[in-house]
Design an enzyme around this catalytic site. Structure first.
Site, short mmCIF file in Angstrom:
data_model
loop_
_atom_site.label_atom_id
_atom_site.label_comp_id
_atom_site.label_asym_id
_atom_site.label_seq_id
_atom_site.Cartn_x
_atom_site.Cartn_y
_atom_site.Cartn_z
N ASP A 12 0.86 -1.18 0.00
CA ASP A 12 0.00 0.00 0.00
C ASP A 12 0.90 1.23 0.00
O ASP A 12 1.68 1.43 0.93
CB ASP A 12 -0.86 -0.05 1.27
N ILE A 13 0.77 2.06 -1.01
CA ILE A 13 1.67 3.19 -1.18
C ILE A 13 1.55 4.21 -0.04
O ILE A 13 2.49 4.94 0.24
CB ILE A 13 1.46 3.86 -2.57
N GLY A 34 -9.81 4.25 -5.65
CA GLY A 34 -8.50 3.62 -5.83
C GLY A 34 -7.42 4.25 -4.96
O GLY A 34 -7.65 4.61 -3.80
N ASP A 36 -6.05 7.11 -5.16
CA ASP A 36 -6.35 8.51 -4.83
C ASP A 36 -7.13 8.59 -3.52
O ASP A 36 -6.77 9.36 -2.60
CB ASP A 36 -7.18 9.08 -6.00
N SER A 119 -2.91 4.67 -14.10
CA SER A 119 -3.91 4.42 -15.16
C SER A 119 -4.40 2.98 -15.29
O SER A 119 -5.30 2.72 -16.08
CB SER A 119 -3.42 4.88 -16.55
N GLY A 121 -5.91 1.01 -13.16
CA GLY A 121 -7.06 0.62 -12.36
C GLY A 121 -8.34 1.09 -13.04
O GLY A 121 -8.69 0.60 -14.12
N TYR A 123 -8.90 3.58 -14.74
CA TYR A 123 -8.69 4.16 -16.07
C TYR A 123 -8.40 3.11 -17.14
O TYR A 123 -8.22 3.44 -18.31
CB TYR A 123 -7.61 5.24 -16.03
P1 ADP Z 1 -6.28 5.05 -12.27
O1 ADP Z 1 -7.55 5.84 -12.21
O2 ADP Z 1 -5.07 5.91 -12.67
O3 ADP Z 1 -6.40 3.81 -13.05
P2 ADP Z 1 -6.51 3.55 -9.74
O4 ADP Z 1 -6.28 4.04 -8.37
O5 ADP Z 1 -7.88 3.11 -10.10
O6 ADP Z 1 -5.96 4.71 -10.71
O7 ADP Z 1 -5.53 2.35 -10.04
C1 ADP Z 1 -4.14 2.50 -10.27
C2 ADP Z 1 -3.40 1.37 -9.59
O8 ADP Z 1 -3.27 1.68 -8.20
C3 ADP Z 1 -4.09 0.01 -9.67
O9 ADP Z 1 -3.09 -0.98 -9.94
C4 ADP Z 1 -4.65 -0.17 -8.26
O10 ADP Z 1 -4.73 -1.54 -7.90
C5 ADP Z 1 -3.57 0.53 -7.46
N1 ADP Z 1 -3.91 0.91 -6.07
C6 ADP Z 1 -5.09 1.09 -5.47
N2 ADP Z 1 -4.93 1.43 -4.18
C7 ADP Z 1 -3.59 1.48 -3.95
C8 ADP Z 1 -2.76 1.73 -2.82
N3 ADP Z 1 -3.27 2.05 -1.64
N4 ADP Z 1 -1.40 1.65 -2.97
C9 ADP Z 1 -0.85 1.36 -4.17
N5 ADP Z 1 -1.57 1.10 -5.27
C10 ADP Z 1 -2.92 1.15 -5.16
#
Ligand code: ADP
Length: 171
Positions: A12-13, A34, A36, A119, A121, A123
């Site tokens: 988890d970032i 996601g 964000d 992008s 997820g 997107y």
């Molecule tokens: P986008 O709208 O740019 O596609 P998303 O957040 O929907 O962004 O997804 C982008 C990536 O981030 C996906 O691989 C998703 O699984 C991942 N993601 C979601 N939550 C987290 C998190 N807490 N830490 C790291 N990566 C995450």
């Protein structure tokens, strides 16, 4: 080129202790789902307040804010392209996201930076197309910005992690 400045990790970032984490945001910068949503929840309301003042971000560009309750001092918000079949400049725009984020490293003295898989997820950018672009751009930027010690790619699930690792170590 040696890859010792690139680290691929699963997790988890929001819990990564680096100088800056990158947010895969939307054009409004007012939060979303996601990664964000997770970043806004972990950073606390100060982040949304500052994002309101920033006033949005174009696709492929990036803006920087403080990290508030995160361990990271900075959040770099970039807006990846929504995948619409690949014929609307999506690949160029995705590469531009990484370049735009790296523009902050020198002025903000960022030595360690963590990226999510932008992008791929909500997107819907296909992972197999996105990962080679992300890694090529990161490598290019690492050559351009020797002051950066470490780039972490934080994969939220195993398929993403496996894809990054196989592309990184296949060339
Ligand atoms: P986008 O709208 O740019 O596609 P998303 O957040 O929907 O962004 O997804 C982008 C990536 O981030 C996906 O691989 C998703 O699984 C991942 N993601 C979601 N939550 C987290 C998190 N807490 N830490 C790291 N990566 C995450």
């Amino acid at each position: 080129m040696k890859f010792d400045r690139i680290e691929i990790t699963e997790g988890d970032i929001t819990s990564i202790a680096v100088d800056a984490i990158v947010n895969a945001a939307n054009n409004s910068l007012l939060g979303g789902g996601g990664v964000d949503g997770a970043i806004h929840r972990a950073a606390g309301p100060g982040l949304l307040e500052e994002c309101r003042r920033v006033g949005g971000c174009a696709t492929g560009e990036a803006k920087i804010t403080k990290g508030y309750n995160l361990q990271a001092e900075w959040v770099i918000h970039t807006v990846g392209p929504v995948w619409r079949g690949g014929i609307h400049g999506e690949e160029l725009l995705l590469g531009r996201c990484y370049e735009s984020c790296f523009r902050f490293v020198e002025p903000y003295r960022i030595k360690t930076i963590a990226f999510p898989s932008i992008s791929t997820g909500a997107y819907r950018f296909p992972l197999d197309a996105a990962v080679p672009i992300a890694l090529a751009k990161i490598k290019e930027c690492l050559e351009k910005y020797p002051s950066v010690d470490k780039v972490m790619i934080v994969c939220f699930n195993t398929p993403v992690y496996d894809t990054y690792r196989s592309v990184l170590f296949s060339r």
